[in-house]
Design a protein around this motif. Structure first.
Motif, PDB file in Angstrom:
ATOM      1  N   GLY A   1     -17.933  -2.026  -4.004  1.00 57.22           N
ATOM      2  CA  GLY A   1     -17.313  -3.200  -3.390  1.00 57.22           C
ATOM      3  C   GLY A   1     -15.916  -3.483  -3.907  1.00 57.22           C
ATOM      4  N   VAL A   2     -15.335  -2.525  -4.614  1.00 61.03           N
ATOM      5  CA  VAL A   2     -13.983  -2.691  -5.142  1.00 61.03           C
ATOM      6  C   VAL A   2     -12.980  -2.709  -3.976  1.00 61.03           C
ATOM      7  CG1 VAL A   2     -12.157  -1.411  -6.359  1.00 61.03           C
ATOM      8  CG2 VAL A   2     -14.441  -1.630  -7.385  1.00 61.03           C
ATOM      9  N   GLU A   3     -12.051  -3.661  -4.023  1.00 59.89           N
ATOM     10  CA  GLU A   3     -11.052  -3.743  -2.956  1.00 59.89           C
ATOM     11  C   GLU A   3      -9.980  -2.665  -3.167  1.00 59.89           C
ATOM     12  OE1 GLU A   3      -7.878  -6.956  -1.155  1.00 59.89           O
ATOM     13  OE2 GLU A   3      -9.458  -7.707  -2.477  1.00 59.89           O
ATOM     14  N   LEU A   4      -9.708  -1.879  -2.116  1.00 57.70           N
ATOM     15  CA  LEU A   4      -8.724  -0.803  -2.226  1.00 57.70           C
ATOM     16  C   LEU A   4      -7.393  -1.225  -1.621  1.00 57.70           C
ATOM     17  CD1 LEU A   4     -10.878   2.353  -1.294  1.00 57.70           C
ATOM     18  CD2 LEU A   4     -10.490   1.332  -3.539  1.00 57.70           C
ATOM     19  N   ASP A   5      -6.305  -0.658  -2.162  1.00 60.88           N
ATOM     20  CA  ASP A   5      -4.952  -0.902  -1.659  1.00 60.88           C
ATOM     21  C   ASP A   5      -4.691   0.140  -0.582  1.00 60.88           C
ATOM     22  OD1 ASP A   5      -2.180  -0.898  -1.274  1.00 60.88           O
ATOM     23  OD2 ASP A   5      -1.749  -1.309  -3.394  1.00 60.88           O
ATOM     24  N   ARG A   6      -4.287  -0.288   0.615  1.00 66.15           N
ATOM     25  CA  ARG A   6      -4.120   0.704   1.682  1.00 66.15           C
ATOM     26  C   ARG A   6      -2.903   1.594   1.426  1.00 66.15           C
ATOM     27  NH1 ARG A   6      -0.055  -1.037   4.904  1.00 66.15           N
ATOM     28  NH2 ARG A   6       0.440  -3.229   4.611  1.00 66.15           N
ATOM     29  N   ARG A   7      -2.037   1.195   0.518  1.00 68.50           N
ATOM     30  CA  ARG A   7      -0.869   2.034   0.210  1.00 68.50           C
ATOM     31  C   ARG A   7      -1.220   3.108  -0.808  1.00 68.50           C
ATOM     32  NH1 ARG A   7       0.615  -3.062  -0.720  1.00 68.50           N
ATOM     33  NH2 ARG A   7       1.463  -4.192   1.062  1.00 68.50           N
ATOM     34  N   THR A   8      -1.791   2.713  -1.926  1.00 69.03           N
ATOM     35  CA  THR A   8      -2.124   3.716  -2.947  1.00 69.03           C
ATOM     36  C   THR A   8      -3.410   4.451  -2.610  1.00 69.03           C
ATOM     37  OG1 THR A   8      -3.389   2.085  -4.188  1.00 69.03           O
ATOM     38  CG2 THR A   8      -1.093   2.390  -4.845  1.00 69.03           C
ATOM     39  N   LYS A   9      -4.253   3.892  -1.755  1.00 69.72           N
ATOM     40  CA  LYS A   9      -5.609   4.392  -1.459  1.00 69.72           C
ATOM     41  C   LYS A   9      -6.525   4.310  -2.686  1.00 69.72           C
ATOM     42  CE  LYS A   9      -4.258   6.360   2.647  1.00 69.72           C
ATOM     43  NZ  LYS A   9      -3.056   5.491   2.830  1.00 69.72           N
ATOM     44  N   GLY A  10      -6.070   3.593  -3.696  1.00 66.93           N
ATOM     45  CA  GLY A  10      -6.889   3.372  -4.888  1.00 66.93           C
ATOM     46  C   GLY A  10      -7.180   1.883  -5.033  1.00 66.93           C
TER      47      GLY A  10
END
Ligand SMILES: Cc1cc2nc3c(=O)[nH]c(=O)nc-3n(C[C@H](O)[C@H](O)[C@H](O)COP(=O)(O)OP(=O)(O)OC[C@H]3O[C@@H](n4cnc5c(N)ncnc54)[C@H](O)[C@@H]3O)c2cc1C
Ligand code: SF4
Lengths: 119, 435
Positions: free
Chosen positions: B284-293
């Motif tokens: 359920g960790v929120e990911l950054d759409r830029r870094t994909k991490g």
């Protein structure tokens, strides 16, 4: 007149140099380290060779690949001959990082050493 | 290691830190956590060996920043593996983490579930988790080149593994798409092994690789580099027989009539890396759409409390030295949490990318856990000359750094002081590249 073009790789700036090996002059380098590198490239270019050696068991069956390197840079022109020697080599465990798997390869005075442990 | 190893079997144990992944990030995180006082540290690694991707990177060029020495990948990993084995850190090999969950128990807020041939399915309880799962390569689908689907098409990293770990040669005549460092390194590696590399093809008008690799991997062997070109057709029934390459225009569209044909049996794809975050996503960790991490604080804590992330799982690094540095931050922060020396972040300031910058990490600043200096990593969107990196807080410029040359392939680093960050409370930090 034998001007040689050399791209400096010592730092990411990548200066374009023109080296006259006979006269010992370097044009285009922005620092002394680059100048030295330019001269070396034009007179005696060297490379560190990294590759792998087959590890086999007592019956000669393949077990693993040992990564290796030349302990110091060797003349660039000897890279393919060095590869031939290293490819023909078969070694057995145990291997310790730093072990010389080929001593004094092609009389360069440089050993080929393992870069990983295989206990 | 053996004592703790035995303990790893006891289900009752409550770990301080469980590290998922035993590559350079996981190793550095575990060591740092242990050295900062977390004595129950477990590393769970999917492969038979520690070291991660470095085991297949037999070339040198690692560790210049950290050790002022040029090491090969295995040598760099070996130094950390040696350090790890000097400590009572438990290791599970051939153990794949399936998921990380949250538990009701405030003393043991996280659980990690893994499977391995020796342990079967296993669930362990931990105070904190560090996700260090690395990255994977963009697959073939990502290039979308039309044509046949013959064998002989490999990602560069997979080819590297076949050649360097398994001793298998993958082809005789090779075309490589992508001129990042992995593609360049493979061009030299295959040449040394006796293959003929006919061309390295790059979509962009510049290479993403280091100058050093252009010189020593291509020029040394007279391998031509085709900039502003791409693969437009793959031909072959069973095996690749021919690759067609075309020039592209400014919009990166192939220009008809510019086709070049290469008779070859192999195509290598080196078209980029993406953080591996299956486990993070499941948690359920929120990911950054830029870094994909994951989106993280400066201590690399994700949006799920007590779960940290570092290394290539967080954002793709080009230098392993930075991976180790970042992993140590995460490891220390996890230890501090496990020992009750820090609490879940409450007062957060956001950091984000502005003009000509693709991403900034960390994306959040925990104002209650600041060090004297905080480092931000970022990537610019294109190659630029004579610009400056500008950090703004609201309308106020808080830092400017001149840069002679920047490129997307080279990660940039900007540090901000504790005072500058404290002053940002209630506002947003934006990093951009300006004239
Ligand atoms: C092909 C390639 C070539 C590179 N060449 C260079 C170079 O020349 N110079 C340089 O400085 N850097 C290079 N890098 C980058 C550098 O190697 C990486 O930055 C570094 O290895 C990243 O470390 P990491 O620990 O984050 O990831 P990795 O090394 O990928 O380690 C991640 C580990 O996590 C494990 N794992 C993943 N998922 C799970 C799971 N669910 N359960 C258990 N374990 C799991 C994996 O098995 C792996 O061992 C290269 C990277 C790649 C991919
Ligand atoms: S000459 Fe000096 S500044 Fe230029 S690339 Fe070489 S080391 Fe760097």
């Amino acid at each position: 007149m034998s001007l040689q073009k050399v791209t400096c790789v010592v730092c990411p700036r990548g200066c374009q140099m023109e080296v006259d090996a006979e006269a010992g002059t370097v044009v285009g380098a922005s620092c002394p380290r680059g100048r030295a590198h330019g001269l070396a490239e034009a007179t005696n270019p060297t490379r560190t060779l990294t590759t792998t050696v087959r590890i086999v068991d007592a019956s000669g069956e393949f077990v693993d690949m040992a990564p290796v390197r030349t302990a110091a840079p060797i003349p660039k022109g000897k890279i393919f001959d060095a590869m031939k020697t290293i490819k023909a080599l078969r070694v057995q465990k145990p291997i310790r990082r730093g072990d010389a798997l080929v001593k004094n390869i092609l009389d360069t005075g440089v050993d080929v050493v393992a870069t990983r442990d295989f206990p | 290691m053996s004592d703790v190893d035995a303990v790893a079997n006891a289900d009752a144990i409550l770990w301080d830190v469980v590290v998922v992944g035993g590559g350079p990030a996981g190793l550095a995180a575990a060591i740092a956590a242990y050295d900062d006082g977390a004595k129950k540290v477990l590393v769970v690694e999917r492969e038979k060996e520690l070291g991660g991707i470095l085991n297949q990177c037999v070339h040198n060029g690692f560790g210049l920043r950290r050790f002022q020495e040029e090491l090969t990948g295995p040598e760099y990993a070996g130094r950390f593996i040696d350090e790890l084995s000097k400590r009572e850190i438990a290791v599970e090999l051939e153990a794949t983490v399936l998921d990380v969950g949250q538990a009701e128990d405030p003393a043991a807020p996280t659980v990690v579930r893994f499977v391995s041939p020796t342990r079967g399915f296993k669930e362990v309880r931990s105070k904190t988790v560090v996700l260090a799962t690395g990255c994977r390569e963009r697959p073939r689908g990502a290039i979308g080149a039309p044509g046949d689907r013959p064998s002989g098409v490999f990602t560069a990293g997979a080819a590297q593994k076949y050649v360097n770990r398994e001793g298998e040669m993958i082809g005789r005549k090779v075309v490589i798409l992508g001129s990042g460092d992995i593609g360049l390194i493979m061009a030299r590696r295959l040449t040394l092994e006796g293959a003929k590399v006919l061309a390295v093809v790059e979509l962009m008008p510049y290479s993403n690789g280091l100058t050093r690799n252009i010189v020593q991997c291509l020029q040394d062997f007279d391998i031509p580099l085709y900039l502003s070109h791409t693969v437009t057709r793959v031909v072959g029934k069973r095996r690749v027989e021919k690759i067609v390459v075309s020039k592209v225009d400014e919009k990166r569209a192939p220009i008809p009539g510019t086709e070049i044909e290469f008779d070859c049996d192999t195509l290598l794809l080196s078209v980029g890396l993406i953080p591996e975050n299956e486990v993070a996503r499941g948690a359920g960790v929120e990911l950054d759409r830029r870094t994909k991490g994951p989106i993280v604080t400066q201590n690399r804590e994700t949006t799920i409390p007590n779960v940290f992330s570092c290394g290539n799982a967080l954002h793709v690094h080009d230098l392993v030295d930075f991976v180790s540095e970042e992993a140590e931050i995460a490891g220390r922060a996890a230890a501090a949490r496990a020992l009750g020396k820090s609490s879940v972040p409450k007062n957060l300031v956001e950091a984000t990318n502005g003009a000509r910058v693709n991403y900034v990490a960390p994306q959040k600043i925990d104002l209650d856990a600041l060090d004297d200096e905080t480092a931000f990593f970022l990537r610019v969107s294109n190659v630029f000359q004579d610009k400056k990196l500008v950090v703004k807080c609201g309308d106020e410029t808080i830092k400017e750094i001149k840069r002679r040359r920047v490129a997307p392939a080279e990660m940039e680093r900007v540090t901000l002081s504790r005072d500058a960050l404290l002053a940002a409370r209630g506002r947003k930090i934006v990093v951009s590249l300006e004239d």
